[in-house]
Design an enzyme around this catalytic site. Structure first.
Site, PDB file in Angstrom:
ATOM      1  N   ASP A 161       0.836  -1.205   0.000  1.00 34.06           N
ATOM      2  CA  ASP A 161       0.000   0.000   0.000  1.00 34.06           C
ATOM      3  C   ASP A 161       0.871   1.256   0.000  1.00 34.06           C
ATOM      4  O   ASP A 161       0.645   2.214  -0.749  1.00 34.06           O
ATOM      5  CB  ASP A 161      -0.903  -0.033   1.240  1.00 34.06           C
ATOM      6  CG  ASP A 161      -1.995   1.028   1.203  1.00 34.06           C
ATOM      7  OD1 ASP A 161      -2.233   1.592   0.119  1.00 34.06           O
ATOM      8  OD2 ASP A 161      -2.610   1.273   2.255  1.00 34.06           O
ATOM      9  N   ASN A 183      -2.354 -10.917  -4.367  1.00 33.09           N
ATOM     10  CA  ASN A 183      -2.204 -12.375  -4.458  1.00 33.09           C
ATOM     11  C   ASN A 183      -0.936 -12.762  -3.711  1.00 33.09           C
ATOM     12  O   ASN A 183       0.161 -12.330  -4.089  1.00 33.09           O
ATOM     13  CB  ASN A 183      -2.080 -12.804  -5.927  1.00 33.09           C
ATOM     14  CG  ASN A 183      -3.333 -12.470  -6.713  1.00 33.09           C
ATOM     15  OD1 ASN A 183      -4.449 -12.816  -6.296  1.00 33.09           O
ATOM     16  ND2 ASN A 183      -3.173 -11.771  -7.825  1.00 33.09           N
ATOM     17  N   LYS A 185       1.646 -15.400  -3.139  1.00 37.53           N
ATOM     18  CA  LYS A 185       2.011 -16.590  -3.914  1.00 37.53           C
ATOM     19  C   LYS A 185       3.043 -17.467  -3.222  1.00 37.53           C
ATOM     20  O   LYS A 185       3.092 -18.668  -3.423  1.00 37.53           O
ATOM     21  CB  LYS A 185       2.540 -16.164  -5.286  1.00 37.53           C
ATOM     22  CG  LYS A 185       1.455 -15.584  -6.186  1.00 37.53           C
ATOM     23  CD  LYS A 185       2.035 -15.020  -7.461  1.00 37.53           C
ATOM     24  CE  LYS A 185       0.955 -14.506  -8.376  1.00 37.53           C
ATOM     25  NZ  LYS A 185       0.156 -15.572  -9.012  1.00 37.53           N
ATOM     26  N   ARG A 206     -10.067  11.174 -11.509  1.00 41.19           N
ATOM     27  CA  ARG A 206      -9.470  11.159 -10.162  1.00 41.19           C
ATOM     28  C   ARG A 206      -8.950   9.776  -9.776  1.00 41.19           C
ATOM     29  O   ARG A 206      -8.405   9.594  -8.697  1.00 41.19           O
ATOM     30  CB  ARG A 206     -10.517  11.618  -9.129  1.00 41.19           C
ATOM     31  CG  ARG A 206     -10.898  13.088  -9.244  1.00 41.19           C
ATOM     32  CD  ARG A 206     -11.611  13.551  -7.990  1.00 41.19           C
ATOM     33  NE  ARG A 206     -12.918  12.951  -7.814  1.00 41.19           N
ATOM     34  CZ  ARG A 206     -13.319  12.349  -6.690  1.00 41.19           C
ATOM     35  NH1 ARG A 206     -12.519  12.233  -5.656  1.00 41.19           N
ATOM     36  NH2 ARG A 206     -14.541  11.855  -6.604  1.00 41.19           N
ATOM     37  N   LYS A 207      -9.142   8.794 -10.652  1.00 36.56           N
ATOM     38  CA  LYS A 207      -8.756   7.415 -10.311  1.00 36.56           C
ATOM     39  C   LYS A 207      -7.367   7.079 -10.866  1.00 36.56           C
ATOM     40  O   LYS A 207      -7.104   7.279 -12.050  1.00 36.56           O
ATOM     41  CB  LYS A 207      -9.773   6.426 -10.871  1.00 36.56           C
ATOM     42  CG  LYS A 207     -11.148   6.579 -10.229  1.00 36.56           C
ATOM     43  CD  LYS A 207     -12.070   5.462 -10.621  1.00 36.56           C
ATOM     44  CE  LYS A 207     -12.596   5.644 -12.026  1.00 36.56           C
ATOM     45  NZ  LYS A 207     -13.652   4.664 -12.356  1.00 36.56           N
TER      46      LYS A 207
HETATM   47  C1  LIG Z   1       8.792  13.769  -3.999  1.00 36.27           C
HETATM   48  C2  LIG Z   1       8.750  13.004  -2.610  1.00 36.27           C
HETATM   49  C3  LIG Z   1       7.475  12.930  -1.951  1.00 36.27           C
HETATM   50  C4  LIG Z   1       7.317  11.853  -0.961  1.00 36.27           C
HETATM   51  C5  LIG Z   1       5.946  11.773  -0.535  1.00 36.27           C
HETATM   52  C6  LIG Z   1       5.644  10.591   0.262  1.00 36.27           C
HETATM   53  C7  LIG Z   1       4.164  10.375   0.332  1.00 36.27           C
HETATM   54  C8  LIG Z   1       3.851   9.334   1.394  1.00 36.27           C
HETATM   55  C9  LIG Z   1       2.878   8.361   0.833  1.00 36.27           C
HETATM   56  C10 LIG Z   1       2.557   7.353   1.889  1.00 36.27           C
HETATM   57  C11 LIG Z   1       1.616   6.374   1.275  1.00 36.27           C
HETATM   58  C12 LIG Z   1       0.783   5.763   2.369  1.00 36.27           C
HETATM   59  C13 LIG Z   1      -0.243   4.888   1.701  1.00 36.27           C
HETATM   60  C14 LIG Z   1      -1.294   4.520   2.760  1.00 36.27           C
HETATM   61  C15 LIG Z   1      -2.581   4.970   2.194  1.00 36.27           C
HETATM   62  C16 LIG Z   1      -3.765   4.639   3.153  1.00 36.27           C
HETATM   63  O1  LIG Z   1      -3.539   3.875   4.026  1.00 36.27           O
HETATM   64  S1  LIG Z   1      -5.133   5.464   2.889  1.00 36.27           S
HETATM   65  C17 LIG Z   1      -6.162   4.824   4.195  1.00 36.27           C
HETATM   66  C18 LIG Z   1      -7.093   3.767   3.709  1.00 36.27           C
HETATM   67  N1  LIG Z   1      -8.060   4.321   2.819  1.00 36.27           N
HETATM   68  C19 LIG Z   1      -9.152   4.981   3.287  1.00 36.27           C
HETATM   69  O2  LIG Z   1      -9.361   5.144   4.453  1.00 36.27           O
HETATM   70  C20 LIG Z   1     -10.061   5.526   2.218  1.00 36.27           C
HETATM   71  C21 LIG Z   1     -11.492   5.571   2.707  1.00 36.27           C
HETATM   72  N2  LIG Z   1     -12.338   5.929   1.580  1.00 36.27           N
HETATM   73  C22 LIG Z   1     -12.565   7.233   1.286  1.00 36.27           C
HETATM   74  O3  LIG Z   1     -12.147   8.136   1.991  1.00 36.27           O
HETATM   75  C23 LIG Z   1     -13.353   7.519   0.040  1.00 36.27           C
HETATM   76  O4  LIG Z   1     -14.130   6.404  -0.305  1.00 36.27           O
HETATM   77  C24 LIG Z   1     -12.448   7.867  -1.163  1.00 36.27           C
HETATM   78  C25 LIG Z   1     -11.434   6.746  -1.480  1.00 36.27           C
HETATM   79  C26 LIG Z   1     -11.677   9.162  -0.869  1.00 36.27           C
HETATM   80  C27 LIG Z   1     -13.283   8.077  -2.401  1.00 36.27           C
HETATM   81  O5  LIG Z   1     -14.328   8.955  -2.048  1.00 36.27           O
HETATM   82  P1  LIG Z   1     -14.876  10.037  -3.097  1.00 36.27           P
HETATM   83  O6  LIG Z   1     -13.845  11.080  -3.356  1.00 36.27           O
HETATM   84  O7  LIG Z   1     -16.190  10.491  -2.604  1.00 36.27           O
HETATM   85  O8  LIG Z   1     -14.983   9.184  -4.417  1.00 36.27           O
HETATM   86  P2  LIG Z   1     -16.294   8.788  -5.216  1.00 36.27           P
HETATM   87  O9  LIG Z   1     -16.834  10.039  -5.831  1.00 36.27           O
HETATM   88  O10 LIG Z   1     -17.186   7.941  -4.399  1.00 36.27           O
HETATM   89  O11 LIG Z   1     -15.649   7.859  -6.323  1.00 36.27           O
HETATM   90  C28 LIG Z   1     -14.799   8.387  -7.337  1.00 36.27           C
HETATM   91  C29 LIG Z   1     -14.631   7.295  -8.372  1.00 36.27           C
HETATM   92  O12 LIG Z   1     -13.886   6.224  -7.770  1.00 36.27           O
HETATM   93  C30 LIG Z   1     -14.641   5.000  -7.822  1.00 36.27           C
HETATM   94  N3  LIG Z   1     -14.403   4.272  -6.574  1.00 36.27           N
HETATM   95  C31 LIG Z   1     -14.423   4.750  -5.311  1.00 36.27           C
HETATM   96  N4  LIG Z   1     -14.127   3.792  -4.432  1.00 36.27           N
HETATM   97  C32 LIG Z   1     -13.909   2.671  -5.158  1.00 36.27           C
HETATM   98  C33 LIG Z   1     -13.556   1.341  -4.820  1.00 36.27           C
HETATM   99  N5  LIG Z   1     -13.353   0.960  -3.555  1.00 36.27           N
HETATM  100  N6  LIG Z   1     -13.411   0.461  -5.827  1.00 36.27           N
HETATM  101  C34 LIG Z   1     -13.581   0.825  -7.122  1.00 36.27           C
HETATM  102  N7  LIG Z   1     -13.922   2.075  -7.495  1.00 36.27           N
HETATM  103  C35 LIG Z   1     -14.071   2.975  -6.527  1.00 36.27           C
HETATM  104  C36 LIG Z   1     -16.093   5.457  -7.947  1.00 36.27           C
HETATM  105  O13 LIG Z   1     -16.868   4.462  -8.557  1.00 36.27           O
HETATM  106  C37 LIG Z   1     -15.952   6.676  -8.824  1.00 36.27           C
HETATM  107  O14 LIG Z   1     -15.739   6.256 -10.147  1.00 36.27           O
HETATM  108  P3  LIG Z   1     -16.303   7.134 -11.400  1.00 36.27           P
HETATM  109  O15 LIG Z   1     -17.783   7.217 -11.199  1.00 36.27           O
HETATM  110  O16 LIG Z   1     -15.640   8.483 -11.307  1.00 36.27           O
HETATM  111  O17 LIG Z   1     -15.893   6.356 -12.609  1.00 36.27           O
END
Ligand SMILES: CCCCCCCCCCCCCCCC(=O)SCCNC(=O)CCNC(=O)[C@H](O)C(C)(C)COP(=O)(O)OP(=O)(O)OC[C@H]1O[C@@H](n2cnc3c(N)ncnc32)[C@H](O)[C@@H]1OP(=O)(O)O
Length: 240
Positions: A161, A183, A185, A206-207
């Site tokens: 993730d 998966n 494996k 946005r995806k």
């Molecule tokens: C240069 C150096 C920089 C370094 C820089 C480092 C950066 C350091 C990075 C660290 C990386 C950490 C990585 C950990 C990342 C977490 O751990 S994140 C925590 C776990 N995830 C969550 O808690 C998310 C919970 N869910 C949510 O908050 C909301 O459902 C979401 C994901 C924000 C989406 O909500 P929304 O914006 O209202 O989206 P919505 O309008 O419902 O859907 C948009 C589109 O996505 C699709 N969709 C939404 N959910 C799904 C789904 N589950 N499956 C399939 N399609 C979906 C919808 O069908 C829709 O499609 P279209 O109609 O546009 O074709």
């Protein structure tokens, strides 16, 4: 008794030295000020080699640092993952969420960097902007055990993730994981090193669709493959 993957620092000062710090650091100002102050905060970079790193991890790290010399790859310091502005932006997107108490928030730290050196997630990440690829060199320590002697699947999922999350940064903005398919494996022996190679496959509005595979250092064993869907947070929306 603590176990480790390589020579483990035996004293507190050795442990501090292993983390690259001075033998006895200045008094900690407290996590609240350390992590969430608007002043410039200096974070330690946990993505650099420490004594717990095995020979394999060091060799791979050196190889990738070499690749960084021509600018095609970039080493991602762990300190860049917790930028105060980013934390503030997330708060504004989730305004309606039940607020976390300040004292709880002040103790927050990134999950993958919350273990003692060598015991949990030891890793370094490298990013290739042109190819939209991120590679994570990962050594899972003894506290990440799942089946006896092997890495917990959830620990691998965490690193997948995180790697896929970093892979989405080329799209800019704030992203959340919406879907992750893994998966499993072949089990990963505890304390061994694996390479998580991820790439950005497709962006649709946005995806962001990303995928990765997880291989042993000699590339002979495919431990896992995975796909992920990340959604860019919509500034028009405030989620609950
Ligand atoms: C240069 C150096 C920089 C370094 C820089 C480092 C950066 C350091 C990075 C660290 C990386 C950490 C990585 C950990 C990342 C977490 O751990 S994140 C925590 C776990 N995830 C969550 O808690 C998310 C919970 N869910 C949510 O908050 C909301 O459902 C979401 C994901 C924000 C989406 O909500 P929304 O914006 O209202 O989206 P919505 O309008 O419902 O859907 C948009 C589109 O996505 C699709 N969709 C939404 N959910 C799904 C789904 N589950 N499956 C399939 N399609 C979906 C919808 O069908 C829709 O499609 P279209 O109609 O546009 O074709």
């Amino acid at each position: 008794m603590l176990r480790s993957c390589a020579a483990r620092p035996r004293t507190l000062s050795a442990l501090r030295a292993a983390r690259g710090g001075a033998p006895r650091p200045a008094r900690d100002p407290g996590p609240a000020r350390r992590s969430f102050s608007t002043e410039k905060v200096i974070h330690k970079d946990h993505s650099l080699p420490n004594p717990s790193w095995s020979k394999d991890l060091r060799l791979l790290f050196d190889q990738f640092m070499k690749k960084c010399e021509d600018g095609s790859w970039k080493h991602l310091p762990s300190s860049e993952c917790k930028v105060p502005q980013r934390i503030h932006s997330f708060k504004t997107y989730f305004l309606d969420s039940k607020p976390v108490k300040e004292d709880q928030l002040s103790q927050a730290r990134p999950f993958t960097r919350s273990y003692e050196v060598g015991q949990g997630f030891e890793y370094a990440m490298f990013y290739n902007e042109d190819e939209k690829r991120t590679v994570c060199l990962f050594q899972g320590g003894p506290y990440l055990e799942g089946p006896p002697g092997f890495l917990h699947g959830g620990a691998l999922a965490t690193m997948i993730d995180t790697t896929l999350g970093v892979c989405t940064i080329s799209c800019m903005g704030l992203f959340m994981t919406a879907n992750l398919n893994i998966n499993f494996k072949s089990p990963i022996p505890l304390c061994s090193v694996v390479v998580i190679s991820s790439q950005l496959d497709k962006v649709e509005g946005r995806k962001v669709f990303v995928s990765c595979n997880v291989r042993s250092v000699d590339e002979k064993t495919l431990h896992s493959d995975a796909t992920g869907l990340f959604i860019k947070l919509d500034p028009e929306k405030s989620l609950t």
